[in-house]
Design a protein around this motif. Structure first.
Motif, PDB file in Angstrom:
ATOM      1  N   GLN A  13      10.909 -10.664  -4.526  1.00 43.50           N
ATOM      2  CA  GLN A  13      11.853  -9.773  -3.847  1.00 43.50           C
ATOM      3  C   GLN A  13      12.152  -8.523  -4.659  1.00 43.50           C
ATOM      4  O   GLN A  13      12.645  -7.537  -4.113  1.00 43.50           O
ATOM      5  N   LEU A  14      11.861  -8.553  -5.949  1.00 45.29           N
ATOM      6  CA  LEU A  14      12.074  -7.360  -6.770  1.00 45.29           C
ATOM      7  C   LEU A  14      11.231  -6.187  -6.274  1.00 45.29           C
ATOM      8  O   LEU A  14      11.566  -5.021  -6.518  1.00 45.29           O
ATOM      9  N   LEU A  15      10.158  -6.482  -5.569  1.00 43.28           N
ATOM     10  CA  LEU A  15       9.315  -5.413  -5.027  1.00 43.28           C
ATOM     11  C   LEU A  15      10.056  -4.607  -3.961  1.00 43.28           C
ATOM     12  O   LEU A  15       9.654  -3.489  -3.628  1.00 43.28           O
ATOM     13  N   ASP A  16      11.127  -5.171  -3.407  1.00 47.73           N
ATOM     14  CA  ASP A  16      11.927  -4.460  -2.412  1.00 47.73           C
ATOM     15  C   ASP A  16      12.948  -3.527  -3.062  1.00 47.73           C
ATOM     16  O   ASP A  16      13.605  -2.747  -2.371  1.00 47.73           O
ATOM     17  N   VAL A  17      13.097  -3.637  -4.379  1.00 50.85           N
ATOM     18  CA  VAL A  17      14.042  -2.786  -5.101  1.00 50.85           C
ATOM     19  C   VAL A  17      13.385  -1.425  -5.371  1.00 50.85           C
ATOM     20  O   VAL A  17      12.270  -1.374  -5.907  1.00 50.85           O
ATOM     21  N   PRO A  18      14.038  -0.341  -5.003  1.00 49.17           N
ATOM     22  CA  PRO A  18      13.462   0.989  -5.237  1.00 49.17           C
ATOM     23  C   PRO A  18      13.112   1.206  -6.715  1.00 49.17           C
ATOM     24  O   PRO A  18      13.905   0.904  -7.604  1.00 49.17           O
ATOM     25  N   GLY A  19      11.903   1.668  -6.979  1.00 48.35           N
ATOM     26  CA  GLY A  19      11.483   1.958  -8.351  1.00 48.35           C
ATOM     27  C   GLY A  19      10.723   0.838  -9.028  1.00 48.35           C
ATOM     28  O   GLY A  19      10.193   1.020 -10.123  1.00 48.35           O
ATOM     29  N   ILE A  20      10.667  -0.338  -8.395  1.00 44.38           N
ATOM     30  CA  ILE A  20       9.958  -1.472  -8.997  1.00 44.38           C
ATOM     31  C   ILE A  20       8.697  -1.764  -8.182  1.00 44.38           C
ATOM     32  O   ILE A  20       8.771  -2.099  -7.001  1.00 44.38           O
ATOM     33  N   GLY A  21       7.556  -1.622  -8.836  1.00 41.05           N
ATOM     34  CA  GLY A  21       6.286  -1.875  -8.178  1.00 41.05           C
ATOM     35  C   GLY A  21       5.620  -3.115  -8.727  1.00 41.05           C
ATOM     36  O   GLY A  21       6.184  -3.842  -9.559  1.00 41.05           O
ATOM     37  N   ALA A  22       4.393  -3.356  -8.277  1.00 39.27           N
ATOM     38  CA  ALA A  22       3.663  -4.561  -8.678  1.00 39.27           C
ATOM     39  C   ALA A  22       3.424  -4.611 -10.182  1.00 39.27           C
ATOM     40  O   ALA A  22       3.512  -5.677 -10.807  1.00 39.27           O
ATOM     41  N   LYS A  23       3.138  -3.466 -10.786  1.00 35.94           N
ATOM     42  CA  LYS A  23       2.868  -3.436 -12.221  1.00 35.94           C
ATOM     43  C   LYS A  23       4.103  -3.827 -13.029  1.00 35.94           C
ATOM     44  O   LYS A  23       4.028  -4.631 -13.971  1.00 35.94           O
ATOM     45  N   THR A  24       5.243  -3.273 -12.637  1.00 37.59           N
ATOM     46  CA  THR A  24       6.496  -3.617 -13.334  1.00 37.59           C
ATOM     47  C   THR A  24       6.830  -5.090 -13.143  1.00 37.59           C
ATOM     48  O   THR A  24       7.274  -5.765 -14.081  1.00 37.59           O
ATOM     49  N   LEU A  25       6.612  -5.591 -11.930  1.00 36.20           N
ATOM     50  CA  LEU A  25       6.911  -6.996 -11.659  1.00 36.20           C
ATOM     51  C   LEU A  25       6.100  -7.923 -12.543  1.00 36.20           C
ATOM     52  O   LEU A  25       6.615  -8.916 -13.063  1.00 36.20           O
ATOM     53  N   GLU A  26       4.822  -7.609 -12.749  1.00 36.07           N
ATOM     54  CA  GLU A  26       3.973  -8.438 -13.600  1.00 36.07           C
ATOM     55  C   GLU A  26       4.498  -8.464 -15.037  1.00 36.07           C
ATOM     56  O   GLU A  26       4.401  -9.471 -15.725  1.00 36.07           O
ATOM     57  N   GLN A  27       5.062  -7.349 -15.490  1.00 33.48           N
ATOM     58  CA  GLN A  27       5.642  -7.294 -16.848  1.00 33.48           C
ATOM     59  C   GLN A  27       6.895  -8.167 -16.923  1.00 33.48           C
ATOM     60  O   GLN A  27       7.217  -8.717 -17.997  1.00 33.48           O
TER      61      GLN A  27
END
Length: 201
Positions: free
Chosen positions: A179-193
């Motif tokens: 669900q963090l992908l729904d937060v503005p500014g957070i993409g797949a790359k950031t989520l993996e980190q």
């Protein structure tokens, strides 16, 4: 004789007409009463259906259980409503003891099911339990962490930390890290980190 017969015929006709008028009037009033009864029944059913719909639309308050420990009058497990705060849990536990270091707690923080609230004593510094924003594995709990704790995560600065908190307050608790992908500014790359550093407890 003809006059008598004529009068009888006229009386008979008048009687028949009167009878017909009576039947018509009776039928009219009977239909009107039936319509009134039917309308009353419809109104009643409409009210019942509306009440039932209103009950269905009103969600039941979810009860959650928290474990209050440390410097409170009555440590233990307590049931509270879902939107309650740490302050409410402390109140249910009888309030702070005189030696409680209450300034170390965020009393405005929303509680969640299975949450452990630990109230330290004044001067207690060693072997302190982890903060409410971190779980036992040392991961940051994104449903409870404040901006300062979120900024400790890789790729999360002040703007993204505030965006996570804003999303959490508007949409409710995160049920999955995706669900963090729904937060503005957070993409797949950031989520993996973030994956190995966060939890959704």
């Amino acid at each position: 004789m003809k006059t008598v017969k004529s009068n009888r015929l006229q009386l008979a006709l008048v009687g028949v007409v009167a009878l017909l008028v009576s039947v018509v009037l009776f039928q009219h009033f009977r239909n009107a009463q039936i319509d009134e009864v039917a309308q009353a029944g419809n109104d009643f059913l409409f009210e019942v259906e509306n009440e039932a719909a209103a009950e269905e639309e009103t969600p039941a308050e979810q009860v959650i259980i928290v474990d209050v420990k440390g410097a409170v009058q009555a440590p233990g497990l307590y049931e509270l409503e879902e939107e309650s705060r740490v302050y409410d849990a402390i109140e249910r536990a009888g309030g702070f003891r005189e030696d409680a270091a209450e300034q170390q707690l965020n009393l405005a923080e929303r509680i969640y099911d299975e949450m452990m609230i630990y109230v330290p004593t004044e001067g207690e510094t060693e072997e302190m339990p982890t903060s409410n924003g971190a779980d036992r594995a040392g991961k940051i709990a994104i449903n409870q962490a404040d901006a300062t704790e979120l900024e400790q995560l890789p790729g999360i600065g002040p703007a993204k930390a505030e965006a996570i908190i804003a999303y959490r307050e508007e949409q409710g608790r995160f049920s999955d890290v995706e669900q963090l992908l729904d937060v503005p500014g957070i993409g797949a790359k950031t989520l993996e980190q973030l994956r190995e550093h966060i939890s959704v407890k």
